[in-house]
Design a protein around this motif. Structure first.
Motif, mmCIF file in Angstrom:
data_model
loop_
_atom_site.group_PDB
_atom_site.id
_atom_site.type_symbol
_atom_site.label_atom_id
_atom_site.label_comp_id
_atom_site.label_asym_id
_atom_site.label_seq_id
_atom_site.Cartn_x
_atom_site.Cartn_y
_atom_site.Cartn_z
ATOM 1 N N HIS A 1 -4.795 6.174 -11.025
ATOM 2 C CA HIS A 1 -3.725 5.760 -10.106
ATOM 3 C C HIS A 1 -3.189 4.388 -10.536
ATOM 4 N N GLU A 2 -4.111 3.435 -10.581
ATOM 5 C CA GLU A 2 -3.695 2.031 -10.681
ATOM 6 C C GLU A 2 -3.219 1.647 -12.083
ATOM 7 N N GLY A 3 -3.802 2.264 -13.097
ATOM 8 C CA GLY A 3 -3.364 1.967 -14.463
ATOM 9 C C GLY A 3 -1.916 2.397 -14.661
ATOM 10 N N PHE A 4 -1.598 3.601 -14.182
ATOM 11 C CA PHE A 4 -0.222 4.089 -14.338
ATOM 12 C C PHE A 4 0.746 3.307 -13.446
ATOM 13 N N ALA A 5 0.308 2.999 -12.223
ATOM 14 C CA ALA A 5 1.203 2.243 -11.332
ATOM 15 C C ALA A 5 1.497 0.872 -11.953
ATOM 16 N N ARG A 6 0.477 0.252 -12.517
ATOM 17 C CA ARG A 6 0.672 -1.051 -13.167
ATOM 18 C C ARG A 6 1.564 -0.902 -14.409
ATOM 19 N N THR B 1 -9.463 -3.403 -13.903
ATOM 20 C CA THR B 1 -9.230 -1.972 -14.065
ATOM 21 C C THR B 1 -7.734 -1.696 -14.184
ATOM 22 N N PHE B 2 -6.936 -2.344 -13.309
ATOM 23 C CA PHE B 2 -5.488 -2.126 -13.314
ATOM 24 C C PHE B 2 -4.905 -2.568 -14.663
ATOM 25 N N ASP B 3 -5.265 -3.798 -15.062
ATOM 26 C CA ASP B 3 -4.601 -4.420 -16.213
ATOM 27 C C ASP B 3 -5.059 -3.812 -17.535
ATOM 28 N N ALA C 1 5.565 4.469 -8.022
ATOM 29 C CA ALA C 1 4.865 5.223 -9.070
ATOM 30 C C ALA C 1 3.660 5.960 -8.474
ATOM 31 N N HIS C 2 3.055 5.350 -7.461
ATOM 32 C CA HIS C 2 1.894 5.992 -6.824
ATOM 33 C C HIS C 2 2.240 7.315 -6.148
ATOM 34 N N MET C 3 3.499 7.521 -5.787
ATOM 35 C CA MET C 3 3.852 8.794 -5.140
ATOM 36 C C MET C 3 3.482 9.950 -6.069
ATOM 37 N N VAL D 1 8.377 -0.862 -7.520
ATOM 38 C CA VAL D 1 8.202 0.123 -8.591
ATOM 39 C C VAL D 1 6.752 0.609 -8.614
ATOM 40 N N HIS D 2 5.818 -0.319 -8.491
ATOM 41 C CA HIS D 2 4.389 0.033 -8.499
ATOM 42 C C HIS D 2 4.069 1.057 -7.404
ATOM 43 N N GLU D 3 4.490 0.758 -6.184
ATOM 44 C CA GLU D 3 4.131 1.656 -5.076
ATOM 45 C C GLU D 3 4.837 3.003 -5.201
ATOM 46 N N MET E 1 0.848 -1.203 0.000
ATOM 47 C CA MET E 1 0.000 0.000 0.000
ATOM 48 C C MET E 1 0.875 1.241 0.000
ATOM 49 N N GLU E 2 0.479 2.192 -0.871
ATOM 50 C CA GLU E 2 1.357 3.321 -1.202
ATOM 51 C C GLU E 2 1.264 4.524 -0.271
ATOM 52 N N ASN E 3 0.998 4.339 1.032
ATOM 53 C CA ASN E 3 0.927 5.501 1.922
ATOM 54 C C ASN E 3 2.132 6.404 1.683
HETATM 55 ZN ZN LIG Z 1 -1.549 0.327 -6.765
#
Ligand SMILES: [Zn+2]
Length: 922
Positions: free
Chosen positions: A359-364, A425-427, A340-342, A336-338, A302-304
């Motif tokens: 959020h999730e599309g770009f992080a993925r 949604t992510f993929d 990217a969320h920053m 890398v995924h988490e 989780m990207e806190n």
């Molecule tokens: Zn994510």
């Protein structure tokens, strides 16, 4: 979808709403936005001590806020039912009390978790006020809000606890009253009171610690950047940190040595993103980035902001046990995924959960493509296709799919929000983002993304905000992005592009239809898309130019006339775009021939994998027969790459599982023939010079070939195992020992299991030993015996038939001879019913169905209420057998004929083609 789903409503709530004409839509889950938060000064006082995390905590929060509309006479925010408010008052900007004793007048709406503070006078517009709450809250038993986890400390063998948080998506309201929507951003100053001996980390740097007396302390943290409530986090623990004051990983002391690799990844990722986005992590407003690990968490990570939390297994590399390539890849991708969320999520936030793909599309997307930049040896650019794009295409062709962008009003309830976090949604979003990047070119894409991150820096946006910037940077004047953006983000699904070659091989034609796995599942088959087309032919093959040659618009078909006759064409080069390609005969056959020629005629692995995945899906949809897929896959006797093989095994899995024990030998023969070259190339042994994808490929080849009794595979494994080899690498350990256990290595592997003290390896040895073909001995001694845990027994029993599919009938007969023995070993009739249900999922014949049916009639009473598990399993067996009867008949005949005395087998033909190719090259 309908957001007002009655089924999740408790009966009481329904009855109480009856008077408003059962219009449950009247409930408003969204805050009105008339009041916005600016700053939270939050203090959480834990009540536990070093031995006990406690079940409650004390809270105090001062929320600076302002009204943005006139005549606001109440403030509505969020609060979970577990929060008990003791005091509430309102102050003005000069800290003068405006109203006190408000807690007596508070109203709460349980369903929407909204708390309303009624005021006697309207708030002055745009003036700051401070709303104060004193309250108590609950340490949750579930993994939401503030909750605990525990572990055994290796040094002292004492149980240690950790308190940690998970606020996404709407759990901050379980920890403090707040405006719990992503766009309602504010700054936070956090103070955590805790017992001595523990330490606290939160989103930002620790500024000071105050002694509260009685062995209790309060830790104070720096103010956060402006951010959403769901990003707030803290962890209370006795962890040890690796790193420095700006980057660190915290874990339990015994795991300290396992964080070296993760730390090295973290050190590389942040600057790489800073450079790519032209905006460093520090420029986002937080100097600090920490990772903390936990044995208990609802997600992998989780990207806190400033405090990413990972499940232990995600970022720990235990030397010799969990430091293989597979685990390292998993670590890299998650980190890398988490990170990217920053930027995507923490700095630039979606206005509402309907847009979570921002959020999730770009992080993925960056998980794979930044991962590939930094660690090219994993070929994550290729792996993305088989692991994510193919998965999105599969799910997006069924009626349960959802659009990337849902209408705002359709995502309201907690269940709706949960639904938007679907992996689809992510993929899909990552696949569509990749399509845009390739269509517009990397440079244009990167500029658009930099501007997007700059424009919405520390703010929030919608998909339109992204569209405008992509469109600004679209390289051609007449951009088709407007229509295409709508088609792929707001519409569901995608097309299959039907390609045919006509008029004696001079005219190529393209047309589109929506691809559906089941055309009668209620999906709309009339949807059409604006589709970028890339292609190349045998006349001047070029697989590098991925810029669309043209777009197929929604209502048009396209033709291309070639002066010279065309032999073959490949469409959607490197599967850069989000659709499937259906090659009409004779194209498919000619592509197959091209694939058998030197270097597969230059056709890249991505297209080889795409064709295989498409064919399996066309067969599943009933558009072609499985015979065509298996005929096509004969080319694989020349295929040695992981990516196409991965796609082939995903497709074959469904088929192999439905073949009867009598049909399996013909399948085994087919598989052995098409895998002969790859097995020859990779062998069953390992070398230090293996490439990552070769390691993965050998693993899947040996897993499949030995399972289906390929003698080359089993003999080689036996020889290597008996010859006394080194312990295989963690990637390959289970597969190799499983194969060895089938070929005479059972007792030795069982000994390894008994002696092993590391629990991860111990489980590997157990599962591997359970691959033995001597199922009776294993069952009698190890599964019915006393020495092993129930969980291991269940896993071991499943391995027996999953890894030896030809033995499923005798295993069933052995178990059901005396089912009470198994129930005693598993200490439960429901678990026994589940174990039988899992086994019968591998049933493939009417005879097996009859055996099961007889057993059910005779023994169902033993199972009590869990007999229903068996009756459901019986129904599943019936539909599985029926599916195979209807869909696999031709394939079964094909495999039988192919292996019969029919003479010219396909491998022989392949050899001839190869020879022809060789001669032509001369
Ligand atoms: Zn994510």
């Amino acid at each position: 979808m309908n957001s007002c789903r009655i089924r999740i409503w408790p009966l009481i709530a329904l009855l109480s709403l009856a008077w408003i004409g059962s219009n449950e839509c009247a409930l408003n889950y969204r805050l009105e936005g008339s009041v916005v938060p600016i700053f939270y000064n939050l203090t959480i006082g834990l009540r536990g001590d070093a031995d006990n995390p406690g079940t409650q905590f004390d809270g105090e929060v001062f929320i600076t806020l302002k009204a943005v509309l006139a005549d606001v006479k109440e403030i509505t925010l969020h609060k979970d039912i577990s929060i008990n408010i003791e005091e509430c008052s309102l102050y003005d900007a000069a800290d003068q009390l405006v109203e006190s004793g408000l807690n007596a007048r508070l109203t709460t709406e349980e369903q929407t978790q909204q708390l309303t503070v009624p005021l006697t006078q309207s708030l002055a517009v745009e003036a700051n006020y401070t709303l104060y709450f004193k309250y108590t809250g609950k340490v949750q038993s579930d993994t939401v809000g503030l909750f605990s986890a525990s572990y055994i400390d290796e040094a002292t063998m004492k149980t240690k606890w950790v308190l940690l948080t998970q606020m996404q998506p709407i759990n901050a309201r379980l920890v403090f009253p707040c405006f719990d929507e992503p766009a309602l951003k504010a700054k936070f100053e956090v103070h955590i009171g805790r017992p001595s001996g523990l330490s606290v980390v939160s989103n930002t740097e620790l500024t000071r610690t105050t002694d509260e007396g009685n062995n209790r302390f309060t830790d104070h943290f720096k103010v956060t950047p402006i951010m959403s409530t769901y990003l707030l986090a803290f962890v209370v623990s006795e962890y040890q940190a690796r790193g420095n004051s700006s980057l660190s990983i915290l874990t339990r002391p015994a795991y300290y040595n396992y964080t070296e690799f993760s730390y090295s990844v973290a050190e590389r990722v942040l600057p790489a993103f800073g450079e790519l986005f032209q905006q460093s992590y520090q420029q986002l407003g937080n100097e600090l980035l920490q990772y903390a690990t936990t044995p208990r968490f609802p997600h992998n990570s989780m990207e806190n902001w400033g405090l990413v939390i990972f499940k232990d297994k995600v970022v720990l590399e235990q030397p010799g046990v969990t430091d293989g390539w597979t685990q390292k890849e998993f670590t890299i991708r998650n980190i890398v995924h988490e990170n990217a969320h920053m930027w995507f999520g923490n700095s630039v936030t979606c206005k509402w959960w309907s847009y979570i793909w921002l959020h999730e599309g770009f992080a993925r997307y960056y998980e794979f493509f930044m991962g590939h930049e930094l660690y090219p040896e994993y070929q994550l650019d290729q792996q993305f296709l088989v692991h994510k794009l193919h998965n999105a295409l599969l799910r997006d062709s069924q009626n349960f799919t959802q659009p990337m962008t849902s209408p705002l009003g359709s995502i309201l309830t907690p269940a709706d929000i949960d639904y938007k976090f679907d992996k689809l949604t992510f993929d899909k979003a990552a696949s569509v983002i990749r399509m845009w990047r390739i269509a517009m070119g990397e440079e244009h894409f990167n500029l658009a993304i930099q501007e997007f991150l700059q424009h919405y820096y520390l703010s929030s946006t919608s998909p339109t905000g992204l569209y405008v910037l992509l469109n600004d940077h679209w390289p051609v004047q007449e951009s088709v992005l407007n229509q295409s953006y709508y088609d792929f983000t707001i519409q569901v699904g995608y097309p299959r592009i039907i390609v045919s070659l006509n008029l004696k091989d001079h005219m190529l034609s393209w047309e589109q239809q929506r691809f559906l796995l089941n055309a009668s599942d209620g999906s709309d088959p009339t949807l059409r898309y604006t589709v970028p087309i890339t292609y190349t032919t045998n006349l001047s093959p070029n697989f590098q130019n991925l810029t669309p040659a043209f777009y197929i618009k929604k209502s048009n078909d396209y033709n291309y006339w070639s002066d010279e006759p065309i032999d073959w064409v490949i469409v959607n080069l490197k599967q850069a775009n989000y659709y499937r390609v259906f090659y009409n005969e004779p194209l498919l056959g000619r592509i197959q021939v091209a694939l058998t020629k030197t270097e597969h005629s230059g056709i890249p692995v991505e297209n080889r994998a795409a064709i295989i995945d498409d064919l399996f899906n066309f067969a599943l949809a009933g558009l072609i027969d499985y015979v065509e897929v298996f005929e096509f896959m004969e080319y694989m006797s020349t295929e040695t790459e992981y990516i196409p093989w991965y796609a082939a095994y995903v497709g074959m899995e469904r088929i192999a599982k439905r073949l009867t024990p009598q049909q399996l030998p013909n399948f085994n023969k087919y598989l052995s023939d098409i895998a002969v070259t790859v097995l020859d190339k990779l062998g069953v042994g390992w070398t230090s010079g293996d490439k990552v994808l070769d390691v993965y490929n050998r693993n899947q080849q040996v897993a499949w070939l030995c399972k289906y009794q390929n003698s080359n595979c089993t003999n080689q494994v036996k020889e290597l195992f008996e010859g006394g080899m080194e312990k295989p690498s963690p990637d390959y350990r289970e597969t190799f020992y499983c194969a060895a256990s089938r070929s005479g290595g059972y007792s030795r592997i069982l000994e390894y299991y008994a002696k092993e003290t590391n629990y991860i390896d111990r489980e590997i040895y157990w599962r591997a030993a359970s691959c033995t073909r001597d199922y009776r001995t294993h069952y009698q001694n190890e599964i019915l015996g006393k020495g092993n845990s129930v969980d291991l027994k269940i896993a071991g029993l499943a391995q027996l038939y999953e890894q030896n599919p030809d033995l499923v009938t005798p295993i069933f007969q052995m178990i059901t001879e005396d089912i009470a023995q198994l129930a005693e070993a598993l200490e439960s009739w429901p678990k026994t019913a589940q174990a039988l249900s899992d086994l019968t999922d591998y049933f493939t014949t009417r005879e097996q169905q009859q055996l099961f049916s007889n057993f059910y009639k005779e023994s169902q009473t033993l199972f009590g209420s869990s007999a229903v598990t068996l009756s459901q399993a019986l129904a599943t067996v019936d539909s599985n057998v029926q599916w195979a009867e209807q869909r696999l008949g031709k394939l079964v005949s094909f495999l039988a004929q192919r292996n019969g005395a029919a003479g010219l087998t396909m491998p022989l033909m392949m050899m001839m083609w190869t020879l022809v190719g060789f001669l032509l090259k001369l």
